[in-house]
Structure formats: structure tokens, C-alpha cells
Scaffold this motif. Structure first.
Motif, short mmCIF file in Angstrom:
data_model
loop_
_atom_site.label_atom_id
_atom_site.label_comp_id
_atom_site.label_asym_id
_atom_site.label_seq_id
_atom_site.Cartn_x
_atom_site.Cartn_y
_atom_site.Cartn_z
N PHE A 1 12.60 -12.84 20.59
CA PHE A 1 13.51 -11.84 20.66
C PHE A 1 13.75 -10.99 21.87
CE2 PHE A 1 14.01 -7.40 20.22
CZ PHE A 1 15.15 -7.24 19.42
N ASP A 2 14.99 -10.65 22.48
CA ASP A 2 15.29 -9.70 23.56
C ASP A 2 16.34 -8.69 22.92
OD1 ASP A 2 15.40 -9.49 26.62
OD2 ASP A 2 17.61 -10.28 26.02
N VAL A 3 16.64 -8.09 23.35
CA VAL A 3 17.38 -7.10 22.82
C VAL A 3 19.01 -7.37 22.88
CG1 VAL A 3 18.35 -4.60 22.43
CG2 VAL A 3 16.16 -4.99 22.59
N ALA A 4 19.19 -7.33 24.36
CA ALA A 4 20.54 -7.66 25.13
C ALA A 4 20.84 -8.84 24.63
CB ALA A 4 20.46 -7.82 26.52
N LYS A 5 20.28 -10.16 24.81
CA LYS A 5 20.21 -11.86 23.89
C LYS A 5 20.89 -11.61 22.61
CE LYS A 5 20.80 -16.04 24.53
NZ LYS A 5 22.26 -16.43 25.54
N TYR A 6 19.80 -10.26 21.26
CA TYR A 6 20.25 -10.82 20.39
C TYR A 6 21.64 -9.85 19.67
CZ TYR A 6 19.74 -8.61 15.28
OH TYR A 6 19.99 -9.12 14.16
N LEU A 7 22.26 -8.40 21.45
CA LEU A 7 23.70 -8.78 20.79
C LEU A 7 24.67 -9.20 21.37
CD1 LEU A 7 22.77 -4.94 21.92
CD2 LEU A 7 23.08 -5.39 19.09
N SER A 8 24.15 -10.20 21.62
CA SER A 8 25.06 -10.65 22.20
C SER A 8 25.41 -11.78 21.57
CB SER A 8 24.93 -11.51 24.17
OG SER A 8 25.55 -11.93 24.15
#
Length: 512
Positions: A233-240
Motif C-alpha cells: 500500500f502506498d497512498v499516492a499510488k493507490y489514488l493514481s
């Protein structure tokens, strides 16, 4: 009506049969997406056949284990093993090597499938594991049965084990929770309730060994949708990814929601395709739910239940905005009751331990009849319930409000103190980003509450000031004895605060 619809509408069906039906109907539709690429339903079905045939060729019995980060072939092995008539025991990579050995052997795993990272982590115990197959090397391709091979048909029944999910634990060997095909079938039939259809795109960033993930993955595949797997999980990657793939569904734990909503660029992402967002596994505070409802399109649905099954409560948060402090009402057909220390139901409005019964209930703890008996409660008619260990109470509208884990309840001066009440007060302060309250030994009171706080970014406040603010809002018997600031709180891989670690680490100040 398609073959897959016929199966989903039947009294009992199986995941391998649904995958085959979707493959026959739409072989080129994406079933799984990971960082390495896309696996269509046609490819998933064919590779699952090859896994099943290879397992039968090798004489595999009972189960297989998997220790890997999320990847397409993790799911391929899962479906293939089921198709061969075996159960799957997915194991947490975060477990100690000795625990993984113990769990794989406890599950009677014929083979264990590993990725490179986890094989390296297990280097010292590799000789104690079952036969190993590497997923991320040509070894897996070489092990598979030849292309086009079909396995011998295996008859799957509702009573047969689907998987063995090992409960989380920081010491000792976790218990193996045996879930049947019948239990999983009830989960998959929920595909119809929340829009898990052929156009569904589900983004999953929690690990595949966790029931949290599986209760969203399997309905996605049952409905013929697409599951996007994030290994970490990574916030920026998730949103992207959510924006790029026009994601419609997701399953997240509360700490992930907290980090996503705190991301400074959150409101710049297009999340308008979302139909439903799910949450489970840990306490989900009302203010965070309200923020998600305000800023993130689509429904917000909280599940409360256990991997062991029994009873589930569901809160459709957007439909009940005044009930965000609860976990909702019992799902249809689920019987949830509250019992006291004497094992008898408590009067309406009182706090008790939550027990639940439904068709979705574990068979037993693997090889642990004593632990199975401890987890069971029977009413006067002999109806079997599973004990949760959680304390709660129903409000006047039948919504369940969680108090705390029974073991986390603090008994201070003879009074019951619920950490969740104290945490809710502390979260009202703008300087508090995250918090956990635990009970620590006290000569005067027996136990006394201590708060561990993660400050909000940029917050400047001292422990004495925050302690005085909180205690002014708390009842006399609830008052905190201390506050400690932490950079982070210790959490399991699915976001549960490890309160035992905080309790063990705490050292009370020496009295002069």
C-alpha cells in the motif's frame, strides 16, 4: 441469463465453476491486474487448470500454502488448488519464520508457493517447509502441467474446506480457521448486493492472506469483474491507480482511509467512478466516516464481523449518517446477541459480549477442538454462535455500538473503563492524528488508562496540556494517568493497533 448468472442464483456453487463460466462467456475480459500485467478470464481459467492438474499429478492431498505478496499467480494457485479439491492456507509474510513452518505443517500443506522476497526471509527454515515452488521464476512455469491440460473433475461440496485462515497473533502459533465452500459461497452471493458485476473494477491493497481482502476479491471474480492487486500500500499510488482504472469498488482498513484522506492532493484525483467503498477489521471512527462521505463519491459500507464468521453487522454509512458511531445492524439472516460474564443474554440497552450466528460460520479451528469449544456459545435451543470477544450494546434502533475488545477493557477501581470512549474524546482535539488507549498496572486502582498519541502534522502541544484537556472532558473514573507521544502506532498488516505491544513497552514514571 448467462451460465455464471445461473450459478450465482443457485443454492450452491463454487469459485472455480464461476471462473470457468466467465472464461467461456468473456475470455478476453481482464480478471486480474498486478504490476507485472493483466490476466484475462480465459488465461486465469487455463492456468488454474494447469495448477490443478499439476497438483493431481504430484499426488497433493489436503491443502497448499502460499507465502507471497499479492500477485496474479497467487490467485491462480488459489483457484487451481480449489479446482483440484484442495484447501488453501494463505500465510502472512509478516509472521516469524518459525510460525510459518508451524502453520504450513499444521495445515498439512502438500506444497508451499513462495515469492523471492519471502523465500529469502525464510532462508534459515527452508528445510523444514513442505516442497517449495517459486512463483516469480521460471520454476513455476516448469512446474505447471502442459498447456491445454485439463484436471480430473473434483466434486466440491458445501461442507468441504475452502481455506484455512490463520488468525493474527504476536506470539505463539495462530489458530487455523477452517472456512467451508458453503461459507465462502454466501460471501460470493453478496456480489449481487453491492454492484460486483461484469463492469466492476476492484482495487485491493490489503494482503491476500487476510479475510479482509478475500471478502472483496471473491465477489469481484464471482461477478465477472476485474481485481487490481497492489503488492504494498502506498497512498499516492493507490489514488493514481483508482483514477487511472476508473475503480468502482475497494476494500480498505481504517488506517488506510485515514492516510488517504490526509493526503494533501486527495481532492485533485477523479474518484467519480466509485460505486462502493468497504471497510472492516478495526475500529472506524465516526469523524473519519463523515469526512469520507463528504469528499469521496460512492457508498461507504462498513462490515463488522470475524474471520470465524457467525454474525455480521453492516452499516451503509451514507444511508444512516446519524449512526456513524455504530457498526450498523445485523445483516439479513444473521442473529447477533449480547451475553454477560455468566453466559446469559444481557437486558436491552446493556453492554455485553457479542456473539453471532449465520450460515457463514467457520467449521472449526484446525486440529484444536478445545479452542473451537472456547469460541462457541449455544442458546437454550442448542443454536451455535461464535463468540467475538468484543463488547457492545444495541441502541434503541437496533444499531450495534462497539465498546472494546473484552481483553482490552480496563477495570479501574472496580469500574469498567472502555478505551474506545477515551479515544473518541482525544480525537476531538485538533492536535491528535491517531490514538490508542490501553490499561496498565496501577497499585492504587488495579489498572489505569494511558494514551499513546500521534500528533497531527504541525501540531505543537505538550503531554501535560493535552492530558489536562482530555481529563476535563472525561468522567472521574475514566481519567487518563498519562499521555505518551509516538511517531506511529504499532499495527498489524491489516491495520489493527497492537495494544499488547504498547502495554508491554510502557514504563510508568518512577515515584520520588
Amino acid at each position: 441469463m448467462s451460465r455464471a448468472d445461473d450459478i450465482l442464483n443457485s443454492e450452491f456453487g463454487t469459485l472455480p465453476a464461476l471462473v470457468a463460466a466467465h472464461a467461456a462467456e468473456r475470455p478476453d475480459h481482464p480478471a486480474l491486474v498486478d504490476p507485472e500485467g493483466v490476466l484475462t478470464y480465459g488465461q486465469l481459467d487455463a492456468r488454474a487448470d494447469r495448477v490443478a492438474a499439476a497438483l493431481q499429478r504430484d499426488g497433493a492431498k489436503h491443502s497448499v500454502s502460499i507465502v507471497s505478496y499479492s500477485r496474479n499467480d497467487y490467485v491462480t494457485v488459489y483457484v487451481g488448488a480449489l479446482r483440484a479439491g484442495l484447501a488453501v492456507a494463505p500465510l502472512a509474510p509478516s509472521s516469524l519464520p518459525e510460525q510459518i513452518v508451524a502453520m504450513a505443517n499444521d495445515a498439512d500443506a502438500a506444497l508451499i508457493f513462495l515469492d523471492g522476497d519471502n523465500e529469502a526471509a525464510l532462508n534459515g527454515v527452508l528445510g523444514q517447509l513442505p516442497r517449495r515452488i517459486r512463483l516469480d521464476t521460471p520454476e513455476f512455469e516448469q512446474w505447471l502441467a502442459p498447456e491445454g491440460t485439463k484436471p480430473a473433475p473434483a466434486t466440491l461440496t458445501p461442507q468441504m474446506p475452502f481455506n484455512i485462515i490463520y488468525s493474527s497473533g504476536t506470539t505463539g502459533t495462530p489458530k487455523g480457521i477452517v472456512q467451508s465452500h458453503g461459507m465462502r459461497w454466501l460471501h460470493m452471493q453478496r456480489a449481487n448486493l453491492y454492484g460486483y458485476d461484469r463492469a466492476a473494477i476492484t482495487l485491493l491493497s490489503t494482503p491476500l492472506y487476510s479475510n479482509t481482502t478475500l471478502v472483496s476479491l471473491f465477489p469481484t471474480l464471482a461477478g465477472g469483474g476485474t481485481a487490481i492487486l497492489m503488492p504494498k500500500f502506498d497512498v499516492a499510488k493507490y489514488l493514481s491507480l483508482a483514477q487511472q482504472h476508473r475503480v468502482t469498488h475497494t476494500m480498505l482498513v481504517p488506517v488506510q482511509y485515514q492516510r488517504i484522506m490526509a493526503h494533501p492532493g486527495f481532492d485533485t484525483y477523479d474518484l467519480s467512478a466509485f460505486r462502493a467503498k468497504f471497510c472492516t477489521s478495526a475500529p472506524f471512527n465516526a469523524a473519519l466516516k463523515a469526512d469520507i462521505l463528504k469528499r469521496w463519491p460512492g457508498k461507504l459500507i462498513e462490515y463488522y464481523g470475524m474471520t470465524e464468521g457467525g454474525g455480521t453487522c453492516i452499516l451503509v454509512a451514507d444511508e444512516f449518517p446519524t449512526k456513524l458511531h455504530t457498526v450498523g445492524r445485523p445483516a439479513e439472516g444473521h442473529d447477533i446477541r449480547l451475553i454477560g460474564e455468566d453466559g446469559r443474554p444481557v437486558p436491552p440497552g446493556e453492554i455485553g459480549e457479542i456473539v453471532g450466528h449465520s450460515g457463514a460460520i467457520m467449521t472449526h479451528y484446525h486440529k484444536q477442538p478445545g479452542k473451537t469449544a472456547e469460541a462457541e456459545w449455544f442458546d437454550e435451543t442448542g443454536k451455535r454462535f461464535i463468540r467475538t470477544g468484543d463488547m457492545g450494546r444495541f441502541d434503541e434502533d437496533g444499531f450495534l455500538q462497539l465498546m472494546d475488545r473484552r481483553k482490552d477493557m480496563i477495570i479501574s477501581g472496580g469500574f469498567n473503563v472502555y478505551p474506545s470512549d477515551l479515544e473518541a474524546v482525544l480525537r476531538q482535539h485538533g492536535a491528535v492524528f491517531d490514538v490508542a488507549v490501553v490499561g496498565v498496572p496501577s497499585e492504587q486502582w488495579g489498572e489505569t488508562p494511558v494514551a499513546f498519541v500521534v500528533k497531527a502534522p504541525g501540531a505543537e502541544i505538550g503531554a501535560p496540556e493535552l492530558l489536562a484537556w482530555a481529563n476535563a472532558k472525561l468522567g472521574k473514573m475514566q481519567r487518563l494517568s498519562a499521555i505518551e507521544f509516538r511517531e506511529t502506532l504499532p499495527r498489524s498488516a491489516i491495520g489493527k493497533v497492537l495494544k499488547r505491544e504498547l502495554r508491554d513497552e510502557y514504563k510508568a514514571p518512577e515515584t520520588p
